[in-house]
Design a protein around this motif. Structure first.
Motif, PDB file in Angstrom:
ATOM      1  N   ASN B 100       0.829  -1.204   0.000  1.00 25.57           N
ATOM      2  CA  ASN B 100       0.000   0.000   0.000  1.00 25.57           C
ATOM      3  C   ASN B 100       0.869   1.262   0.000  1.00 25.57           C
ATOM      4  OD1 ASN B 100      -2.609   1.291   0.103  1.00 25.57           O
ATOM      5  ND2 ASN B 100      -2.020   1.916   2.172  1.00 25.57           N
ATOM      6  N   TYR B 101       1.962   1.213   0.751  1.00 24.31           N
ATOM      7  CA  TYR B 101       2.886   2.363   0.760  1.00 24.31           C
ATOM      8  C   TYR B 101       3.445   2.584  -0.654  1.00 24.31           C
ATOM      9  CZ  TYR B 101       7.057   5.155   1.415  1.00 24.31           C
ATOM     10  OH  TYR B 101       8.017   6.132   1.279  1.00 24.31           O
ATOM     11  N   LEU B 102       3.890   1.487  -1.279  1.00 22.25           N
ATOM     12  CA  LEU B 102       4.525   1.616  -2.599  1.00 22.25           C
ATOM     13  C   LEU B 102       3.537   2.052  -3.679  1.00 22.25           C
ATOM     14  CD1 LEU B 102       6.982  -1.392  -2.543  1.00 22.25           C
ATOM     15  CD2 LEU B 102       7.598   1.002  -2.672  1.00 22.25           C
ATOM     16  N   GLN B 103       2.303   1.542  -3.602  1.00 23.11           N
ATOM     17  CA  GLN B 103       1.352   1.939  -4.654  1.00 23.11           C
ATOM     18  C   GLN B 103       0.976   3.412  -4.519  1.00 23.11           C
ATOM     19  OE1 GLN B 103      -2.218  -0.339  -4.822  1.00 23.11           O
ATOM     20  NE2 GLN B 103      -2.962   0.242  -2.787  1.00 23.11           N
ATOM     21  N   THR B 104       1.021   3.940  -3.300  1.00 24.80           N
ATOM     22  CA  THR B 104       0.773   5.371  -3.100  1.00 24.80           C
ATOM     23  C   THR B 104       1.972   6.172  -3.601  1.00 24.80           C
ATOM     24  OG1 THR B 104      -0.488   4.777  -1.144  1.00 24.80           O
ATOM     25  CG2 THR B 104       0.112   7.094  -1.346  1.00 24.80           C
ATOM     26  N   LEU B 105       3.179   5.714  -3.234  1.00 24.54           N
ATOM     27  CA  LEU B 105       4.407   6.395  -3.651  1.00 24.54           C
ATOM     28  C   LEU B 105       4.521   6.455  -5.175  1.00 24.54           C
ATOM     29  CD1 LEU B 105       7.287   7.467  -2.614  1.00 24.54           C
ATOM     30  CD2 LEU B 105       8.076   5.173  -3.171  1.00 24.54           C
ATOM     31  N   LEU B 106       4.185   5.338  -5.822  1.00 26.58           N
ATOM     32  CA  LEU B 106       4.355   5.234  -7.276  1.00 26.58           C
ATOM     33  C   LEU B 106       3.124   5.711  -8.047  1.00 26.58           C
ATOM     34  CD1 LEU B 106       6.087   1.740  -7.166  1.00 26.58           C
ATOM     35  CD2 LEU B 106       7.199   3.876  -7.812  1.00 26.58           C
ATOM     36  N   GLU B 107       2.158   6.226  -7.311  1.00 24.23           N
ATOM     37  CA  GLU B 107       0.917   6.760  -7.903  1.00 24.23           C
ATOM     38  C   GLU B 107       0.295   5.788  -8.903  1.00 24.23           C
ATOM     39  OE1 GLU B 107       2.528  10.448  -9.348  1.00 24.23           O
ATOM     40  OE2 GLU B 107       1.873  11.512  -7.550  1.00 24.23           O
ATOM     41  N   ILE B 108       0.085   4.571  -8.418  1.00 29.06           N
ATOM     42  CA  ILE B 108      -0.564   3.553  -9.261  1.00 29.06           C
ATOM     43  C   ILE B 108      -1.995   4.027  -9.550  1.00 29.06           C
ATOM     44  CG2 ILE B 108      -1.325   1.119  -9.327  1.00 29.06           C
ATOM     45  CD1 ILE B 108       1.736   1.398  -9.329  1.00 29.06           C
ATOM     46  N   SER B 109      -2.429   3.882 -10.784  1.00 30.80           N
ATOM     47  CA  SER B 109      -3.760   4.389 -11.165  1.00 30.80           C
ATOM     48  C   SER B 109      -4.855   3.632 -10.421  1.00 30.80           C
ATOM     49  CB  SER B 109      -3.958   4.228 -12.671  1.00 30.80           C
ATOM     50  OG  SER B 109      -4.027   2.855 -12.981  1.00 30.80           O
ATOM     51  N   GLU B 110      -5.999   4.283 -10.267  1.00 30.17           N
ATOM     52  CA  GLU B 110      -7.122   3.688  -9.522  1.00 30.17           C
ATOM     53  C   GLU B 110      -7.511   2.321 -10.091  1.00 30.17           C
ATOM     54  OE1 GLU B 110      -8.607   4.622  -6.684  1.00 30.17           O
ATOM     55  OE2 GLU B 110      -7.123   6.238  -6.593  1.00 30.17           O
ATOM     56  N   SER B 111      -7.436   2.202 -11.424  1.00 28.78           N
ATOM     57  CA  SER B 111      -7.861   0.937 -12.043  1.00 28.78           C
ATOM     58  C   SER B 111      -6.859  -0.202 -11.778  1.00 28.78           C
ATOM     59  CB  SER B 111      -8.037   1.124 -13.543  1.00 28.78           C
ATOM     60  OG  SER B 111      -6.836   1.610 -14.094  1.00 28.78           O
ATOM     61  N   ASP B 112      -5.604   0.124 -11.540  1.00 26.23           N
ATOM     62  CA  ASP B 112      -4.595  -0.917 -11.304  1.00 26.23           C
ATOM     63  C   ASP B 112      -4.315  -1.145  -9.826  1.00 26.23           C
ATOM     64  OD1 ASP B 112      -4.200  -1.325 -13.991  1.00 26.23           O
ATOM     65  OD2 ASP B 112      -2.650   0.213 -14.140  1.00 26.23           O
ATOM     66  N   LYS B 113      -4.854  -0.266  -8.998  1.00 31.49           N
ATOM     67  CA  LYS B 113      -4.530  -0.276  -7.576  1.00 31.49           C
ATOM     68  C   LYS B 113      -5.072  -1.496  -6.834  1.00 31.49           C
ATOM     69  CE  LYS B 113      -3.876   3.808  -4.826  1.00 31.49           C
ATOM     70  NZ  LYS B 113      -4.366   5.123  -4.470  1.00 31.49           N
ATOM     71  N   LEU B 114      -4.363  -1.868  -5.792  1.00 37.06           N
ATOM     72  CA  LEU B 114      -4.840  -2.886  -4.865  1.00 37.06           C
ATOM     73  C   LEU B 114      -5.833  -2.173  -3.938  1.00 37.06           C
ATOM     74  CD1 LEU B 114      -4.379  -5.644  -3.277  1.00 37.06           C
ATOM     75  CD2 LEU B 114      -2.543  -4.455  -2.094  1.00 37.06           C
TER      76      LEU B 114
END
Lengths: 160, 127
Positions: B100-114
């Motif tokens: 969760n930290y990494l997906q926020t840091l890397l700004e993963i798009s809403e559609s690809d997000k966990l």
């Protein structure tokens, strides 16, 4: 530095993987830098290196690299071949003769082997020992003998 | 180099870890070996256990490229686990925190997000 080491005694994965893991552990003992003192942990059934309570390695490639303090050549074509082509073949029985023949070309001079070479060698030996046997030096042969002693034979090696 | 690694390297946090100790170099070799030999899925529990005691995979104070590479492989597996059973939250709590930290840091798009349910009450972890 005192390290606790355990060999691979897991019965659920392939003979080739067990042999490769045990050979890497045996090579780590043979080729470790002089500051290491190893104690074998007989109670652990998975391959592992532990130093104190806080540092553990569970991957035998990194155990060998750590023992030799050799982290060079990880981007080389040879090492990438060992990881991406040879290593996956340890998990499933496929015809590995072609891959091991290619790997043998990376192992022509083993007088002062690097960690990358020893990892290629361990994966290749576990897959097709007959291709690699002629390349073994005395020191590597000792590790092979130790690893074979600690690795149960595969059912295919029993003669009826 | 993957798109995520390029994105990470453009962030200032990627420059925070300059040199690695011998132990951190061994950890770097370990996760690379597990990743490239296709053994991430079978090592999820080990990764979770490691992240119980460490914020990041090389035991650094900041994430490194190793975190990003493993995150890329772990993300689809975590999505599957989280959607199939709530027990995964308890079993992989440290891995989920890290992801969760990494997906926020890397700004993963809403559609690809966990997508995580932060309202779940987890049983206390017994160590």
């Amino acid at each position: 530095m005192s390290a606790l080491l355990s060999f691979d005694k897991v019965k659920t994965h392939s003979h080739e993987l067990t042999l490769a893991n045990n050979l890497k552990i045996a090579l780590a003992i043979q080729f470790a830098t002089k500051d290491f003192k190893f104690k074998i942990n007989e109670d652990e059934s998975t391959p592992k290196l532990s130093i104190g309570d806080s540092f553990n390695l569970i991957d035998t490639n990194s155990i060998l690299r750590y023992a030799m303090n050799d982290f060079e050549g990880q981007d080389s074509e040879q090492y990438q071949f060992a990881l991406c082509t040879l290593q996956p073949q340890l998990y499933k029985s496929t015809d590995s003769a072609e891959a091991v023949t290619k790997a043998a070309t990376f192992l022509q001079d083993l007088s002062t082997p690097s960690a990358s070479q020893l990892i290629i060698l361990a994966n290749s030996y576990a897959l097709k020992s007959e291709i690699i046997k002629p390349l073994l030096t005395e020191k590597i042969f000792k590790a092979v003998t130790e690893a074979l002693k600690l690795t149960p034979r595969s059912s295919s090696s029993f003669k009826h | 180099m993957s798109e995520l690694v390029s994105k990470f390297q453009s962030l200032s946090v990627s420059k925070e870890t300059s040199s690695l100790s011998k132990e951190q170099s061994a950890l770097e070799a370990q996760w690379d070996s597990i990743l490239k030999s296709g053994q991430v899925e079978s090592n999820l529990e080990s990764i979770n256990l490691f992240l119980r005691d460490n914020a990041f995979l090389l035991s650094t104070l900041h994430p490194t490229v190793s975190d990003v590479n493993v995150f890329e492989a772990v993300l689809p597996l975590l999505k599957q686990l989280v959607s199939s059973t709530k027990d995964s939250y308890a079993k992989f709590r440290h891995l989920l925190r890290w992801a969760n930290y990494l997906q926020t840091l890397l700004e993963i798009s809403e559609s690809d997000k966990l997508v995580l349910n932060f309202d779940l009450e987890l049983p206390r972890e017994v160590i």
